[in-house]
Scaffold this active site. Structure first.
Site: not given
Ligand SMILES: Cc1ncc(C[n+]2csc(CCOP(=O)(O)OP(=O)(O)O)c2C)c(N)n1
Ligand SMILES: [Mg+2]
Length: 796
Positions: A528, A595
Site C-alpha cells: 500500500e 475490512h
C-alpha cells in the site's frame, strides 16, 4: 600526414583542457558548497536562522552525479543535496541562504517561499494556472520532505512514468512530458534511512517493475548518533541487497559500491550505471561508502558526543575535498596556488551571497518597522495620555536589530489596545489589517489549488436519466464509467492489488485490462505504501493515476506518503507542484475487526490538503470522479463497501455529470430534527427515520457527501434553523468525524444559536467492530439506537 598529427594533438590538447576545466569547476563547486555549510552553521549558532542541515562531506559524489543528470530527469532526494543543486544550476548560494533565513518571498526562496527548512529543494512543475510545464525540457526536482526515506515511494512513480511514456501507445503524444521515457529518476537517501520499510518496499517494487531509477545511498556511517551496525544487515546496504542483483534472465537491480572520496571512480561508475538504467530501465543503486560529516548531523548537536576520536580523525583524513585536492595535484591538473585561489574565491563568494540573502530577507521587514514606528509616533501625538507608553513601544521596535514580521504586528496590536476606539488610530488599524492580510498570503495559502484547477471551481452538471435508463448494480455502473473514462482520457492509469487481471475485488475494472492493456490497468504487489507513492509520482509527472487501496483499513499502510507528501506538496512548494492522484478505496460497514473500518477522523485529520469524498452510492462517486478529473488536487474516494450490489439508475451523461465538492444534499425532507451523516450509515439512518415517521417524528436527513471540504455554503445550518434539533451520525469512533461535523456546524456555521435541545453525536463504539451481524449491530450505530436517541431529544 603531418597535418593530421597536429590536428589530433590539438584535439587532445583541447580535450585535456576541457577535462581540466571541468575538474577544476567541480572542485570550485565543492569548495563553495563546503563554505556554504560552514557559514550557514554559524548563522544558526548566532541566531539568524533557526535550524540548519548541510551537505558537507557529500560534495564529491554530488558534483559527479550532476554530470549525468540530463534535461528531463527527476530527482527525489533529501536534505544533503545542496552541492548537486549548485552543480546543476538549480540553486544559487544566495537562494540557499534565503531558505535558511526562512525568507517568505518566493523570488528569494524559489523552492518553498520560506515554508520549508533549509536544503529542501523543488522546481516548478505547474504554471500559475495549474497547467503542466514542459517537464521533458527541464531539470526537475520533486519537493523534498524531511521524514527519512519519505522520498522513496514517490520516486517509484516518478520513475514508472518514464516506463509508461515509453510503452503505452496512447501516451506517446505527450512530448512535453517525456522524451520516449528516457528520463531517469535520481534518488538520494541516507545510509540509516535505508533501515526504513519505505526503502525496502520501493527497491523491491522498482526491481519488479523495472523502472529507470538511480538510487544513491550517501553512506556516512551514521543516522544522527546511531552507527551502521545498528542500522543495516552486515553493516553494508550493498551487501545486504545482493539477492536483488540483476542476473541474466531475471529482473532485479544493478548494484555498485564506490567510495565517497574517489572523484574519478565515482564519475566512471555513475556514467556507466546511469547510461544502463536510462537505456534499459533496469534500476541501479550506487552505495557511496566512506562519506563524512565534517560538522556532524545538523545544528542541533555536536558529533563529538558520540563519534569515537578515531572516527573523527579518520573523517578529517578522508575528507572528500581534501582527497580531491590531492588527486588534482598528483595528476598535475592544477598547482597548489591555483587551488588556493579557488578556495579563497569560494570563501568570498559565499560571504557575499549570504549578505545579499540577508539584506533581501530583512529589507521588507525594515520597511514595515519604519511604517509602524511612524504610525505609532503619530498616534502618540494625538493621544497625550498614552503618549509615553506609545513612544516606548515604537522605540522598542526600532531598537530590535533583527525584527520579525510578528514583532511589527505585536507592537501595532499593543498600540491599538492603548488607543481603544480613538479615531486617531484609523491608519494604524488599517496598516495592521493590511499586514495581517499580507502575512496570510505568505503563510496560509496554497493548501489546495486556488486557481482554475481548483476542484471547487468545477460547475455542477446534473446526471440525466431517460425513459429507458437501465437499473444496474452499483459495480456495473462503475465498470461502464471506467470503460468510458479510459477510452476518453489517455492519461488515466489504474493499479492496485487485484485491479489488473480480475478488475478489482468488486469488479469496477472488470474486463478493462484486456481492453486497455497492462500499461494502463495493472496489478501490483501487496504494498500500500508504494501504491500510494506510485500514484503520487505518476501524478506529479502529469498523468492521472487511480491508485487503489483495497480496503480502507489498509490505508494505514499508505498513510505516511499521503499525509507527509501528497497533502503538503502544493502548500510546501507555494503552489509550484501538484499531484492530482486519486486514491480509490472502499470501506465502512462490513463485519469484523478488519475490512469494516471507518476511521474517518484519522483520515481527515492527517490529510488536510487532500479532498475526502464519502459518496453514498456509485453514481455520486462517479460525479465526484468527474469533478476531480477536471482539477489538480489529490483526493481519497471512499466507496461504500456494501454499495456495489445495490441497484442504481445508469445516468445517460456518464462522463459529463459532476457532483460539486462541499455541497451536502438533503436526501429526506423533515421538520423536527436534522440528521447529518454520510456514506453507508445513511441507509441505517433512513431506516430509523421511517420508524420515527410512524411515531410522528419528522426527520430531515442530510448527506454531507464530502468531509473535506465540508458544507462550504452552510446548508446544514439552514436546516437547523427550521428544525432546531441536530444529531451527527457516523460509524467512526467517538470524537472522530462526527465530532468534526459537530464542530463545523455549531461553531463555524454558528449553529449553536438555533438549538432548542442539546446537540448529539451517535458513533460506533471505541473498539473495533466485532465479527458477524450481531457484532456489527452492537458495535456500530443501529436504527433502534438512533430512534431511541431522537425520541429522547424530542422529549427534552
Ligand atoms: C521518519 C523519521 N524518523 C526520524 C527522523 C529524524 N531524523 C532526521 S535525519 C535522521 C538520521 C538520518 O540518517 P541518514 O539516513 O544516514 O542520513 P544522514 O543524515 O546521515 O545523511 C533522523 C533519525 C526523521 N526525519 N524522519
Ligand atoms: Mg548517515
Amino acid at each position: 600526414m603531418e597535418n593530421q598529427t597536429s590536428v589530433t594533438l590539438v584535439n587532445e590538447k583541447l580535450s585535456f583542457d576541457r577535462f581540466r576545466e571541468e575538474v577544476l569547476n567541480d572542485y570550485k563547486i565543492a569548495c563553495i558548497s563546503r563554505e556554504a555549510s560552514l557559514v550557514a552553521r554559524k548563522e544558526v549558532l548566532t541566531g539568524k536562522a533557526k535550524f540548519g542541515i548541510f551537505g558537507d562531506g557529500k560534495e564529491l559524489a554530488q558534483v559527479a552525479m550532476a554530470k549525468f543528470f540530463q534535461t528531463g530527469d527527476f530527482r527525489s532526494g533529501y536534505y544533503r543535496d545542496q552541492t548537486f543543486m549548485f552543480a546543476i544550476g538549480l540553486a544559487t548560494v544566495e537562494q540557499f541562504f534565503s531558505q535558511l533565513f526562512a525568507d517568505p518571498d518566493i523570488n528569494n526562496d524559489p523552492f518553498s517561499a520560506g515554508r520549508q527548512m533549509n536544503a529542501h529543494f523543488a522546481t516548478p512543475f505547474v504554471d500559475e494556472n495549474g497547467e503542466w510545464l514542459d517537464l521533458a525540457n527541464r531539470k526537475n526536482i520533486s519537493a523534498d520532505i524531511a521524514p527519512t526515506a519519505g522520498q522513496m515511494p514517490r520516486a517509484l512513480g516518478l520513475a514508472l512514468a518514464s516506463k509508461s511514456f515509453r510503452t503505452v501507445e496512447e501516451l506517446k503524444q505527450f512530448k512535453d512530458l517525456s522524451d520516449n521515457g528516457n528520463e531517469v529518476c535520481f534518488v538520494t537517501v541516507g545510509d540509516a534511512a535505508t533501515s526504513e520499510g519505505h526503502f525496502w518496499e520501493t527497491i523491491n517494487a522498482a526491481a519488479v517493475l523495472q523502472v529507470p531509477m538511480a538510487i544513491f545511498v550517501w553512506d556516512d556511517g551514521y543516522g544522527i548518533s546511531v552507527p551502521k551496525k545498528y542500522q543495516t544487515a552486515k553493516s553494508s546496504i550493498s551487501e545486504a541487497l545482493m539477492g536483488m542483483q540483476k542476473e541474466e534472465g531475471t529482473n532485479g537491480i544493478h548494484i555498485y559500491a564506490v567510495k565517497g572520496w574517489d572523484y574519478a571512480g565515482m564519475c566512471e561508475k555513475f556514467e556507466e550505471g546511469i547510461r544502463i538504467t536510462r537505456e534499459t530501465h533496469v534500476p541501479v543503486l550506487f552505495h557511496v561508502e566512506e562519506m563524512t560529516q565534517p560538522q556532524g548531523h545538523s545544528t542541533s548537536g555536536s558529533h563529538e558526543r558520540y563519534k569515537p576520536s578515531e572516527r573523527l580523525d579518520w573523517e578529517r583524513e578522508w575528507d572528500g575535498i581534501k582527497k580531491m585536492r590531492e588527486w588534482i595535484l598528483e595528476n598535475m591538473l592544477a598547482s597548489d596556488s591555483e587551488l588556493g585561489e579557488i578556495e579563497q574565491h569560494s570563501k568570498e563568494f559565499v560571504r557575499e551571497n549570504r549578505a545579499k540573502a540577508w539584506e533581501k530577507y530583512l529589507g521588507p521587514i525594515r520597511k514595515q518597522v519604519a511604517q509602524a514606528v511612524e504610525l505609532i509616533n503619530n498616534l502618540a501625538k494625538s493621544l497625550p495620555e498614552q503618549a509615553s507608553q506609545l513612544v516606548r513601544l515604537s522605540s522598542e521596535l526600532v531598537s530590535n536589530h533583527e525584527p520579525l514580521r510578528r514583532d511589527v504586528l505585536k507592537s501595532l496590536n499593543a498600540a491599538l489596545d492603548l488607543a481603544g476606539d480613538h479615531d486617531g488610530a484609523y491608519w494604524t488599524r488599517d496598516f495592521y489589517n493590511d499586514l495581517l492580510a499580507e502575512n496570510q498570503k505568505l503563510y496560509n495559502t496554497y493548501l489546495y489549488n486556488e486557481g482554475p484547477k481548483s476542484a471547487m471551481k468545477v460547475e455542477e452538471v446534473k446526471p440525466e436519466f431517460s425513459e429507458d435508463t437501465p437499473t444496474l448494480n452499483g459495480f456495473e455502473i462503475l465498470n461502464r464509467y471506467f470503460d468510458e473514462a479510459f477510452a476518453q482520457n489517455p492519461k488515466l492509469l489504474a493499479f492496485g492489488e487485484d485491479v489488473g487481471q480480475i478488475g478489482d475485488v468488486n469488479q469496477g475494472f472488470s474486463g478493462l485490462q484486456l481492453k486497455y492493456g497492462e500499461g494502463r490497468i495493472s496489478d501490483t504487489g501487496i504494498r500500500e505504501l508504494t501504491i500510494v507513492g506510485q500514484g503520487i509520482g505518476l501524478a506529479m509527472r502529469g498523468l492521472r493515476p487511480i491508485a487503489e487501496i483495497q480496503y480502507l483499513d489498509y490505508l494505514l499502510y499508505g498513510l505516511e506518503p499521503l499525509s507527509d507528501d501528497a497533502a503538503t506538496l502544493h502548500y510546501r512548494t507555494f503552489g509550484q507542484q501538484s499531484c492530482p492522484v486519486i486514491v480509490r478505496t472502499r470501506g465502512h460497514r462490513l463485519e469484523g475487526i478488519w475490512h469494516s473500518g471507518s476511521p474517518m477522523g484519522m483520515v481527515i485529520n492527517s490529510l488536510r490538503g487532500i479532498y475526502v469524498c464519502v459518496p453514498r452510492n456509485m453514481v455520486q462517486a462517479i460525479g465526484m470522479y468527474n469533478t476531480l478529473l477536471k482539477s489538480n488536487d489529490p483526493v481519497i474516494m471512499i466507496e461504500c463497501l456494501n454499495g456495489y450490489r445495490l441497484k442504481e439508475k445508469l445516468p445517460d451523461n456518464l462522463l459529463e455529470f459532476t457532483v460539486p465538492l462541499g455541497i451536502p444534499e438533503v436526501i429526506r425532507h423533515g421538520t423536527d430534527i436534522t440528521i447529518v451523516s454520510y456514506g453507508a450509515t445513511l441507509r441505517i439512518t433512513q431506516n430509523a427515520a421511517e420508524m420515527l415517521e410512524a411515531l410522528d417524528i419528522s426527520c430531515e436527513i442530510i448527506d454531507v457527501q464530502t468531509l473535506l471540504p465540508f458544507d462550504v455554503h452552510h446548508k446544514i445550518v439552514d436546516s437547523l434553523k427550521k428544525t432546531n434539533r441536530i444529531v451527527f451520525i457516523d460509524e467512526d469512533v467517538p470524537g472522530g468525524a462526527a465530532a468534526f461535523m459537530f464542530n463545523k456546524v455549531l461553531e463555524e456555521q454558528g449553529g449553536y444559536r438555533y438549538l432548542d435541545v442539546a446537540p448529539r453525536t451517535i458513533t460506533a463504539k471505541a473498539h473495533r467492530p466485532a465479527y458477524g451481524s450481531d457484532g456489527d449491530y452492537f458495535s456500530k450505530p443501529n436504527a433502534e439506537e438512533i430512534e431511541a436517541v431522537i425520541k429522547e431529544m424530542m422529549k427534552e
